[in-house]
Scaffold this active site. Structure first.
Site, short mmCIF file in Angstrom:
data_model
loop_
_atom_site.label_atom_id
_atom_site.label_comp_id
_atom_site.label_asym_id
_atom_site.label_seq_id
_atom_site.Cartn_x
_atom_site.Cartn_y
_atom_site.Cartn_z
N LYS A 9 0.84 -1.20 0.00
CA LYS A 9 0.00 0.00 0.00
C LYS A 9 0.87 1.24 0.00
CE LYS A 9 -2.49 1.28 3.69
NZ LYS A 9 -3.62 1.52 4.63
N SER A 25 -4.02 2.98 -17.30
CA SER A 25 -3.10 2.63 -16.21
C SER A 25 -2.88 3.78 -15.23
CB SER A 25 -1.73 2.19 -16.75
OG SER A 25 -1.06 3.28 -17.32
N THR A 57 -6.69 -0.81 -11.93
CA THR A 57 -5.92 -0.61 -13.14
C THR A 57 -4.58 -1.32 -12.96
OG1 THR A 57 -5.18 1.04 -14.76
CG2 THR A 57 -4.93 1.62 -12.43
N TYR A 58 -3.61 -1.00 -13.80
CA TYR A 58 -2.28 -1.60 -13.68
C TYR A 58 -1.23 -0.51 -13.63
CZ TYR A 58 -2.11 -0.68 -18.66
OH TYR A 58 -2.13 -0.05 -19.89
N GLY A 73 -5.90 7.40 -19.21
CA GLY A 73 -7.08 6.86 -19.87
C GLY A 73 -8.34 7.18 -19.09
N PRO A 74 -9.36 6.32 -19.16
CA PRO A 74 -10.63 6.59 -18.49
C PRO A 74 -10.49 6.83 -16.99
CG PRO A 74 -10.86 4.73 -20.00
CD PRO A 74 -9.40 5.08 -19.95
N ALA A 75 -9.48 6.26 -16.37
CA ALA A 75 -9.27 6.47 -14.93
C ALA A 75 -9.03 7.94 -14.61
CB ALA A 75 -8.08 5.64 -14.45
#
Length: 115
Positions: A9, A25, A57-58, A73-75
């Site tokens: 974390k 990502s 995501t990655y 991107g969409p994130a």
């Protein structure tokens, strides 16, 4: 029995950038990745403290020492620059092994640098 537990974390880092027109990502400063025991392409959950959004995501490597945390991107629609997020990765392991496992948790400063 095989269960999922928290592996790593990064607690409370600031979003420094959001790139909507990117493949996808989260880009993370490589120093933070190393300290949190994360690797490129690892699946992570992002929890936005400011608005309650959660997404998966990655990871892709960001410039070492930059403090970069960029949603791509969409994130990018799930957070604004300056939002505080928590980045969590999970691992699957056998129940007895999980009882003994100690996750890595890091607490970067207000500039996303290691303390």
């Amino acid at each position: 029995m095989h269960i999922q537990i928290m592996k790593s974390k990064i607690h409370r880092v600031k979003i420094t950038q959001a790139e909507l027109h990117y493949v996808g990502s989260i880009t993370i400063d490589e120093d933070l990745m190393d300290a949190a025991n994360l690797i490129e392409n690892e699946k992570v959950q992002i929890v936005n403290v400011n608005n309650g959004e959660r997404l998966e995501t990655y990871v892709i490597k960001g410039e070492r020492g930059s403090g970069q945390i960029c949603l791509n991107g969409p994130a990018a629609r799930k957070a604004s620059v300056g939002d505080i997020v928590i980045i969590i990765s999970y691992a699957g392991m056998e129940f007895e092994e999980a009882k003994k496992f100690k996750p890595v948790v890091i607490f970067p400063d207000d500039h996303n640098k290691l303390i």
